[in-house]
Motif scaffolding. Structure first.
Motif, PDB file in Angstrom:
ATOM      1  N   THR A   1      16.991   7.208  11.848  1.00  0.00           N
ATOM      2  CA  THR A   1      17.122   8.306  12.800  1.00  0.00           C
ATOM      3  C   THR A   1      18.529   8.864  12.815  1.00  0.00           C
ATOM      4  OG1 THR A   1      17.886   6.969  14.656  1.00  0.00           O
ATOM      5  CG2 THR A   1      15.537   7.028  14.293  1.00  0.00           C
ATOM      6  N   ARG A   2      18.605  10.147  13.210  1.00  0.00           N
ATOM      7  CA  ARG A   2      19.916  10.773  13.376  1.00  0.00           C
ATOM      8  C   ARG A   2      20.283  10.818  14.857  1.00  0.00           C
ATOM      9  NH1 ARG A   2      18.193  14.582   8.890  1.00  0.00           N
ATOM     10  NH2 ARG A   2      16.791  15.416  10.462  1.00  0.00           N
ATOM     11  N   LEU A   3      19.279  11.085  15.695  1.00  0.00           N
ATOM     12  CA  LEU A   3      19.526  11.250  17.130  1.00  0.00           C
ATOM     13  C   LEU A   3      18.482  10.482  17.921  1.00  0.00           C
ATOM     14  CD1 LEU A   3      19.589  15.136  16.883  1.00  0.00           C
ATOM     15  CD2 LEU A   3      21.615  13.747  17.186  1.00  0.00           C
ATOM     16  N   GLN A   4      18.769  10.246  19.178  1.00  0.00           N
ATOM     17  CA  GLN A   4      17.780   9.617  20.065  1.00  0.00           C
ATOM     18  C   GLN A   4      16.520  10.489  20.120  1.00  0.00           C
ATOM     19  OE1 GLN A   4      17.825   6.631  21.562  1.00  0.00           O
ATOM     20  NE2 GLN A   4      15.809   7.040  22.431  1.00  0.00           N
ATOM     21  N   TRP A   5      16.716  11.797  19.956  1.00  0.00           N
ATOM     22  CA  TRP A   5      15.590  12.751  20.004  1.00  0.00           C
ATOM     23  C   TRP A   5      14.526  12.390  18.963  1.00  0.00           C
ATOM     24  CZ3 TRP A   5      13.530  16.417  16.615  1.00  0.00           C
ATOM     25  CH2 TRP A   5      12.648  17.333  17.191  1.00  0.00           C
ATOM     26  N   ASP A   6      14.969  11.944  17.772  1.00  0.00           N
ATOM     27  CA  ASP A   6      14.001  11.560  16.718  1.00  0.00           C
ATOM     28  C   ASP A   6      13.091  10.442  17.219  1.00  0.00           C
ATOM     29  OD1 ASP A   6      15.010  13.298  14.774  1.00  0.00           O
ATOM     30  OD2 ASP A   6      16.546  11.865  14.149  1.00  0.00           O
ATOM     31  N   ILE A   7      13.691   9.467  17.900  1.00  0.00           N
ATOM     32  CA  ILE A   7      12.906   8.319  18.388  1.00  0.00           C
ATOM     33  C   ILE A   7      11.939   8.785  19.471  1.00  0.00           C
ATOM     34  CG2 ILE A   7      13.069   6.085  19.599  1.00  0.00           C
ATOM     35  CD1 ILE A   7      15.781   5.666  18.229  1.00  0.00           C
ATOM     36  N   ASP A   8      12.434   9.611  20.415  1.00  0.00           N
ATOM     37  CA  ASP A   8      11.574  10.115  21.500  1.00  0.00           C
ATOM     38  C   ASP A   8      10.394  10.901  20.939  1.00  0.00           C
ATOM     39  OD1 ASP A   8      13.421   8.980  23.155  1.00  0.00           O
ATOM     40  OD2 ASP A   8      14.464  10.861  23.639  1.00  0.00           O
ATOM     41  N   ARG A   9      10.662  11.695  19.894  1.00  0.00           N
ATOM     42  CA  ARG A   9       9.603  12.523  19.306  1.00  0.00           C
ATOM     43  C   ARG A   9       8.491  11.650  18.720  1.00  0.00           C
ATOM     44  NH1 ARG A   9       8.725  14.092  14.152  1.00  0.00           N
ATOM     45  NH2 ARG A   9      10.707  13.222  13.438  1.00  0.00           N
ATOM     46  N   VAL A  10       8.884  10.587  18.001  1.00  0.00           N
ATOM     47  CA  VAL A  10       7.884   9.699  17.392  1.00  0.00           C
ATOM     48  C   VAL A  10       7.045   9.025  18.472  1.00  0.00           C
ATOM     49  CG1 VAL A  10       7.598   7.540  16.099  1.00  0.00           C
ATOM     50  CG2 VAL A  10       9.165   9.291  15.270  1.00  0.00           C
ATOM     51  N   VAL A  11       7.725   8.540  19.503  1.00  0.00           N
ATOM     52  CA  VAL A  11       7.008   7.860  20.593  1.00  0.00           C
ATOM     53  C   VAL A  11       6.011   8.825  21.249  1.00  0.00           C
ATOM     54  CG1 VAL A  11       7.326   6.765  22.851  1.00  0.00           C
ATOM     55  CG2 VAL A  11       8.884   6.228  20.993  1.00  0.00           C
ATOM     56  N   ARG A  12       6.431  10.103  21.377  1.00  0.00           N
ATOM     57  CA  ARG A  12       5.561  11.104  22.013  1.00  0.00           C
ATOM     58  C   ARG A  12       4.370  11.474  21.114  1.00  0.00           C
ATOM     59  NH1 ARG A  12       8.898  15.719  22.191  1.00  0.00           N
ATOM     60  NH2 ARG A  12       7.796  16.432  20.329  1.00  0.00           N
ATOM     61  N   ASP A  13       4.656  11.691  19.815  1.00  0.00           N
ATOM     62  CA  ASP A  13       3.608  12.212  18.923  1.00  0.00           C
ATOM     63  C   ASP A  13       2.691  11.147  18.347  1.00  0.00           C
ATOM     64  OD1 ASP A  13       4.836  14.534  19.453  1.00  0.00           O
ATOM     65  OD2 ASP A  13       5.710  14.862  17.452  1.00  0.00           O
ATOM     66  N   TYR A  14       3.134   9.896  18.351  1.00  0.00           N
ATOM     67  CA  TYR A  14       2.316   8.839  17.733  1.00  0.00           C
ATOM     68  C   TYR A  14       2.106   7.689  18.716  1.00  0.00           C
ATOM     69  CZ  TYR A  14       3.437  11.393  13.492  1.00  0.00           C
ATOM     70  OH  TYR A  14       3.578  12.377  12.554  1.00  0.00           O
ATOM     71  N   PRO A  15       1.197   7.890  19.693  1.00  0.00           N
ATOM     72  CA  PRO A  15       0.969   6.796  20.644  1.00  0.00           C
ATOM     73  C   PRO A  15       0.448   5.559  19.897  1.00  0.00           C
ATOM     74  CG  PRO A  15      -0.618   8.596  20.969  1.00  0.00           C
ATOM     75  CD  PRO A  15       0.365   9.066  19.949  1.00  0.00           C
ATOM     76  N   GLY A  16       0.864   4.408  20.324  1.00  0.00           N
ATOM     77  CA  GLY A  16       0.423   3.181  19.620  1.00  0.00           C
ATOM     78  C   GLY A  16       1.453   2.680  18.634  1.00  0.00           C
ATOM     79  N   VAL A  17       2.406   3.581  18.236  1.00  0.00           N
ATOM     80  CA  VAL A  17       3.464   3.136  17.310  1.00  0.00           C
ATOM     81  C   VAL A  17       4.687   2.713  18.129  1.00  0.00           C
ATOM     82  CG1 VAL A  17       5.176   3.991  15.660  1.00  0.00           C
ATOM     83  CG2 VAL A  17       2.769   4.434  15.284  1.00  0.00           C
ATOM     84  N   THR A  18       5.285   1.580  17.746  1.00  0.00           N
ATOM     85  CA  THR A  18       6.518   1.142  18.412  1.00  0.00           C
ATOM     86  C   THR A  18       7.658   1.188  17.403  1.00  0.00           C
ATOM     87  OG1 THR A  18       5.162  -0.439  19.624  1.00  0.00           O
ATOM     88  CG2 THR A  18       7.535  -0.741  19.758  1.00  0.00           C
ATOM     89  N   LEU A  19       8.809   1.724  17.823  1.00  0.00           N
ATOM     90  CA  LEU A  19      10.006   1.670  16.974  1.00  0.00           C
ATOM     91  C   LEU A  19      10.879   0.548  17.530  1.00  0.00           C
ATOM     92  CD1 LEU A  19      10.860   5.443  16.437  1.00  0.00           C
ATOM     93  CD2 LEU A  19       9.522   3.927  15.002  1.00  0.00           C
ATOM     94  N   SER A  20      10.971  -0.542  16.783  1.00  0.00           N
ATOM     95  CA  SER A  20      11.622  -1.734  17.333  1.00  0.00           C
ATOM     96  C   SER A  20      13.040  -1.914  16.793  1.00  0.00           C
ATOM     97  CB  SER A  20      10.790  -2.966  16.982  1.00  0.00           C
ATOM     98  OG  SER A  20      11.495  -4.122  17.317  1.00  0.00           O
ATOM     99  N   ALA A  21      13.949  -2.325  17.692  1.00  0.00           N
ATOM    100  CA  ALA A  21      15.345  -2.544  17.282  1.00  0.00           C
ATOM    101  C   ALA A  21      15.564  -3.965  16.785  1.00  0.00           C
ATOM    102  CB  ALA A  21      16.285  -2.254  18.443  1.00  0.00           C
ATOM    103  N   THR A  22      14.558  -4.838  16.950  1.00  0.00           N
ATOM    104  CA  THR A  22      14.693  -6.201  16.401  1.00  0.00           C
ATOM    105  C   THR A  22      13.438  -6.545  15.630  1.00  0.00           C
ATOM    106  OG1 THR A  22      13.730  -7.192  18.355  1.00  0.00           O
ATOM    107  CG2 THR A  22      16.117  -7.122  18.273  1.00  0.00           C
ATOM    108  N   LYS A  23      13.621  -7.472  14.714  1.00  0.00           N
ATOM    109  CA  LYS A  23      12.467  -7.934  13.936  1.00  0.00           C
ATOM    110  C   LYS A  23      12.584  -9.441  13.912  1.00  0.00           C
ATOM    111  CE  LYS A  23      11.731  -8.102   9.006  1.00  0.00           C
ATOM    112  NZ  LYS A  23      11.798  -7.402   7.747  1.00  0.00           N
TER     113      LYS A  23
END
Length: 531
Positions: free
Chosen positions: A505-527
């Protein structure tokens, strides 16, 4: 816990612990003195000394020796009295905190080193939080008392307030700076006097019976003796007495005062670990708790170090044994691949030196040389399918693209980067569009370390360049939704060295957009480093 059977004597004498601190509090010097008193080395090295005395044993990378900092956790095993100490030295520099977090999954206790003049510093606080998450018992060593330091009560107050833990003094300093004479050992009623003449000599101990013993006056000037009696009376009124149960549960830390560089207070601290420190504990796995007294061998990889011996291009997996009695030549199941693995040349470490381990017990840390089969988080067992939990991998905070200055060495660079990724020294992402790699790290100093190691260990000069991306997130969710996301956002998609999908990602906006457009997908900061 009380209904557990007694541990076999060999396991019960193991003490496996890490040393944590802010950079420059004297952690590496303390480690060296541990090795000295354990009879493992003849002369302790110091980070800031001249000539031969500068060769510390626990900092074995060339870069560590040049810069005087520890950048990689190293393990050391040695005997002290009737105990077997397995000590893991961790990097204090915050840029290498991920290595430290992982190391703390493999130990049963931690020693927190604090600088007497500076008190609790930012990095100490962070590392302490990790110990708290794991309920690790913590012993505190207040170092550099032979320099001008703060008032003893002030230091103890700061630890209690900042770290929200009870502090019980195990020793009490007599004087400070130039007037520092030594300590009064509260737990054993002893006077410990510091010898400034010989730094590698153990301090002189005088057994006394209480603070009214006339012998005290022979060694301590009247003014300092009066101050000591006053302070100790206050300490007994205001501070809790040492309670081992409370310490083992992580609610209380005993504190020793001393000067690592003068070898003072170190032996008392070592006695404290032996006497009060925890025996090997139950290790958590996804399936069940693994108890050290179980007869079958189990263990997990918490660190991989490539090229410890640059002549042999080897990779050594550091394995913490969770249970059983391991013998050289044993066949163990490598749970992730499902394949058996004969462990024919396991090693025990003394920093960069190593010797073949004929046997090891639960609580020990052994090294298994391999050619890339073993990764961080892997479990080794005698057949049971276990997955040890709690070994984290964090999203990097800095991303840069990397190029070999010689374009003909691209293939070699890929191999070097994969080795570092599996070692956990950096995250390496392969973007789905375009060539090249993006390297992610937690702190800027890691780029210098990587560039230096790639050049020294592989002979490839490289350049790191700014990347358009600022953070990386692992993509978790139903397979079809993840594929849909990947196809629609190719410019953001890459894979890590395990082949898992990562969204750059470049901005927090990229993460917010994915969360909004793809329900069920999680972007995780740890693995979680599990199978």
């Amino acid at each position: 816990m009380s209904n557990r059977p007694d541990l076999p004597p060999e396991i019960a004498r193991r003490r496996t612990f890490a040393i944590i601190s802010h950079p420059d509090a004297g952690k590496t010097t303390l480690t060296e003195k541990f090795l000295l008193f354990g009879g493992a080395i003849q002369m302790a090295g110091q980070v800031r000394a001249k000539g031969e005395a500068r060769r510390t044993r626990s900092d074995f990378m060339k870069l560590e020796q040049d810069r005087g900092i520890s950048v990689s956790a190293s393990a050391m095993s040695f005997d002290f009295r009737q105990y077997r100490f397995n000590l893991v030295d961790t990097p204090g520099h915050s840029d290498f905190s991920e290595d430290t977090y992982r190391t703390l999954t493999a130990v049963d206790a931690a020693i927190m080193v604090i600088d007497g003049a500076k008190g609790v510093e930012s990095q100490t606080r962070k590392l302490f939080e990790v110990c708290r998450l794991r309920d690790l018992p913590i012993l505190t060593f207040c170092n550099k008392m032979d320099r001008e330091s703060r008032d003893t009560f002030e230091i103890i107050d700061e630890i209690q307030e900042n770290l929200a833990i009870d502090v019980a003094p195990a020793s009490w300093p007599i004087g400070m700076g130039r007037d520092f004479l030594g300590c009064y050992d509260i737990l054993h009623d002893r006077l410990e006097l510091m010898d400034r003449a010989d730094r590698n000599r153990v301090a002189e101990s005088i057994k006394i019976s209480g603070l009214d013993d006339p012998k005290l006056a022979e060694h301590v000037p009247a003014e300092q003796l009066e101050k000591l009696r006053e302070e100790l009376e206050m300490a007994r009124e205001l501070l809790p007495a040492f309670d081992r149960q409370s310490f083992l549960e992580g609610h209380m830390t005993p504190i020793w005062f001393g000067s690592a560089i003068n070898s003072f207070g170190v032996k008392e601290l070592m006695d404290g670990i032996g006497e009060y420190g925890p025996e090997p504990q139950i290790q958590k796995s996804a399936e069940r708790g693994v108890a050290p007294e179980e007869t079958k061998v189990t263990g997990f990889v918490f660190k991989v170090q490539a090229n410890m011996d640059p002549k042999h291009r080897d990779r050594v997996a550091f394995v913490r044994l969770a249970s059983g009695h391991f013998e050289r030549g044993m066949k163990l199941l490598h749970v992730r691949s499902g394949k058996p693995m004969a462990v024919s040349n396991p090693v025990l470490f003394l920093a960069a030196d190593r010797e073949l381990a004929e046997e090891a017990w639960a609580g020990d840390i052994i090294g298994i040389p391999n050619h890339g089969q073993l990764r961080i988080g892997d479990a080794l067992t005698e057949g049971e399918k276990l997955r040890f939990t709690g070994i984290p991998s964090f999203a990097p905070e800095l991303l840069q693209s990397v190029r070999a200055t010689d374009p003909m060495k691209g293939k070699h660079l890929e191999k070097a980067l994969m080795q570092f990724a599996e070692e956990g020294a950096a995250k390496v992402f392969k973007p789905s569009i375009g060539s090249g790699f993006i390297v992610g790290v937690v702190g800027a100093l890691q780029f210098d370390v990587l560039a230096s190691r790639i050049e020294i260990e592989y002979g490839i000069p490289v350049r790191f360049e700014p990347s358009q991306f600022t953070s990386a997130r692992w993509v978790l969710g139903p397979k079809d939704t993840v594929e849909k996301l990947a196809n629609a956002n190719k410019q953001h998609i890459s894979t890590d060295h395990d082949g898992d999908i990562v969204f750059l990602t470049r901005l927090q906006w990229d993460i917010d957009r994915v969360v909004r457009d793809y329900p069920g997908v999680t972007l995780s900061a740890t693995k979680e480093m599990m199978l």
